[in-house]
Enzyme design. Structure first.
Site, PDB file in Angstrom:
ATOM      1  N   THR A   1      32.940  36.924 -21.428  1.00  0.00           N
ATOM      2  CA  THR A   1      33.538  37.152 -20.113  1.00  0.00           C
ATOM      3  C   THR A   1      34.825  37.962 -20.222  1.00  0.00           C
ATOM      4  OG1 THR A   1      34.645  35.980 -18.310  1.00  0.00           O
ATOM      5  CG2 THR A   1      34.600  34.859 -20.403  1.00  0.00           C
ATOM      6  N   ASP A   2      35.181  38.633 -19.125  1.00  0.00           N
ATOM      7  CA  ASP A   2      36.467  39.345 -19.099  1.00  0.00           C
ATOM      8  C   ASP A   2      37.653  38.379 -19.018  1.00  0.00           C
ATOM      9  OD1 ASP A   2      36.185  38.519 -16.442  1.00  0.00           O
ATOM     10  OD2 ASP A   2      36.440  40.511 -15.561  1.00  0.00           O
ATOM     11  N   GLU A   3      37.368  37.092 -18.711  1.00  0.00           N
ATOM     12  CA  GLU A   3      38.476  36.130 -18.558  1.00  0.00           C
ATOM     13  C   GLU A   3      39.203  35.863 -19.867  1.00  0.00           C
ATOM     14  OE1 GLU A   3      37.878  32.681 -16.168  1.00  0.00           O
ATOM     15  OE2 GLU A   3      36.547  33.727 -14.790  1.00  0.00           O
TER      16      GLU A   3
ATOM     17  N   TYR B   1      38.215  26.978 -19.597  1.00  0.00           N
ATOM     18  CA  TYR B   1      36.968  27.756 -19.694  1.00  0.00           C
ATOM     19  C   TYR B   1      37.195  29.020 -20.528  1.00  0.00           C
ATOM     20  CZ  TYR B   1      33.533  31.310 -18.426  1.00  0.00           C
ATOM     21  OH  TYR B   1      32.604  32.326 -18.492  1.00  0.00           O
TER      22      TYR B   1
ATOM     23  N   LYS C   1      35.691  30.188 -24.203  1.00  0.00           N
ATOM     24  CA  LYS C   1      34.887  31.417 -24.416  1.00  0.00           C
ATOM     25  C   LYS C   1      35.579  32.307 -25.460  1.00  0.00           C
ATOM     26  CE  LYS C   1      31.579  32.628 -22.596  1.00  0.00           C
ATOM     27  NZ  LYS C   1      30.129  32.379 -22.875  1.00  0.00           N
TER      28      LYS C   1
END
Ligand code: NAD
Ligand code: DAU
Length: 335
Positions: A123-125, A150, A154
């Site tokens: 993810t870009d997060e 989260y 990741k």
């Protein structure tokens, strides 16, 4: 080719399974998913009887199950994860277990079974948060700076994937994608939640001032990016993937209301998410120049077909809204 897809009963994983069996019908898919609240076999009814498709209900944290599923596999495409930021604030330990430990178990098994490719969906997060007033975008060189349980889980899983490449030579690729939307998305996420509440005439809970920005990609475009990476991506590389559609949350919500012909007075500004990342934006420069990726859908066309899908598939989401989801909704929005 034999593919092991993890999390193939979830939103993006099931899109991948449906797409791959339609467009690569000489391949075999084994779908390993333990059907958490987010896993739903209703997402796969049109392919479940295909002779080249097999479903295994099992946990990626269980090494024995994973080793059995890994036998004879050429390619692993790893989607399985706890994926919702709000739930990671309520219960971080599940995210650490599935996203970090589960990925570690898969990597070890893939190495032992000498798979030809381990593709990790991220993810870009992991890159953190950008200022609202800057034009900066995340890219493959952006340092990791995750802010939620989260995204921290990741980021940790990405690091493990890279470690298995550098230390053991496992042939990996990683994609870091922006916010997905489209059919079959679980209604805890912004877009399906707002569509379903608007259809039902219920309040639309917008966090904080509603000005947080996300980049939105139609799921099918994400799947096409993964296909390009599997076919042409270089081993050991990371690819950022975005939809080229940066929009403030409140504008996403207003768009949904206007397409559904509902009034903006349904918008309800509620308490902000803890540690709420302000803006995500991601550059497609590498994947577009190296692999020729370009998203086919813009937000205007993607949101219309997504809304139409939820209007035409009411039994799908009515079933999902029953049971545990009601408890989650009450604890998240009706405290
Ligand atoms: P989702 O929550 O809809 O689906 C996750 C799936 O994984 C479910 O089918 C669930 O049953 C399965 N799963 C969870 N824990 C498992 C376990 N221990 N063992 C086996 N299966 C398990 O998630 P999604 O939105 O489809 O996201 C898929 C992947 O894409 C995730 O890795 C997520 O981090 C990543 N991602 C999501 C987005 C997005 O906008 N949704 C964007 C970028 C990346
Ligand atoms: O950026 C990629 C990520 O996008 C993925 O890695 C995650 O798996 C996925 O869940 C998504 O994370 P977000 O937190 O950005 O998505 P979510 O749909 O939960 O929220 C989008 C924005 O909308 C965010 O700024 C929070 C806001 N929001 C969300 C909900 C559920 C609201 O204002 N109200 C809500 O009720």
């Amino acid at each position: 080719m034999r593919l092991l897809v993890t999390g193939g009963a979830g939103f993006i994983g099931s899109e991948f399974v449906r797409y791959w069996l339609k467009n690569h019908n000489q391949d075999n898919i084994i779908n390993l998913d333990n059907l958490t609240y987010a896993g739903n076999l209703d997402n796969l009814t049109n392919i479940e009887k295909f002779p080249n498709y097999q479903f295994i209900k099992g946990d990626i944290c269980d090494a024995k199950t994973v080793n059995n599923a890994m036998k004879g596999i050429d390619i692993v495409v790893h989607f399985a994860a706890e994926s919702h930021v709000d739930r990671s604030i309520l219960e971080p330990s599940k995210f650490i277990q599935t996203n970090i430990l589960g990925t570690a178990i898969l990597l070890e098994s893939a190495l032992q079974h000498k798979v030809k490719r381990f593709h990790h969906i991220s993810t870009d997060e992991v890159f953190g948060s950008l200022d609202l007033n800057s034009s900066t975008k995340f890219n493959e060189e952006t340092p990791y700076n995750p802010k939620s349980p989260y995204s921290a889980s990741k980021a940790s899983s990405d690091m493990l994937v890279r470690a298995y490449y550098h230390t053991f030579g496992l042939p990996i690729t990683i994609s870091n994608c922006s916010n997905n939307y489209g059919p079959y998305q679980f209604p805890e996420k912004l877009i399906p939640l707002m569509i379903i509440n608007a259809i039902q005439g219920k309040p639309l809970p917008v966090y904080g001032d509603g000005l947080n920005v996300r980049d939105w990609i139609y799921t099918e475009d994400h799947i096409k990016a993964i296909e390009l990476i599997l076919e042409k991506g270089a081993i050991g590389e990371t690819y950022c993937v975005g939809g080229e559609s940066e929009i403030a949350n409140v504008d996403v919500v207003k768009k949904i209301l206007s397409i559904l012909n509902k009034e903006e007075k349904l918008i309800n500004y509620v308490k902000d998410r803890l540690g709420h990342d302000r803006r995500y934006a991601i550059s497609n420069h590498k994947i577009s120049t190296k692999l020729g990726f370009k998203p086919a859908h813009n937000f205007e066309s993607g949101i219309k077909s997504t809304i139409a899908w939820y209007q035409n598939n009411r039994p799908w989401w009515e079933r999902v809204l029953k049971g545990d989801y009601q408890k989650y909704y009450a604890s998240q929005y009706e405290k």
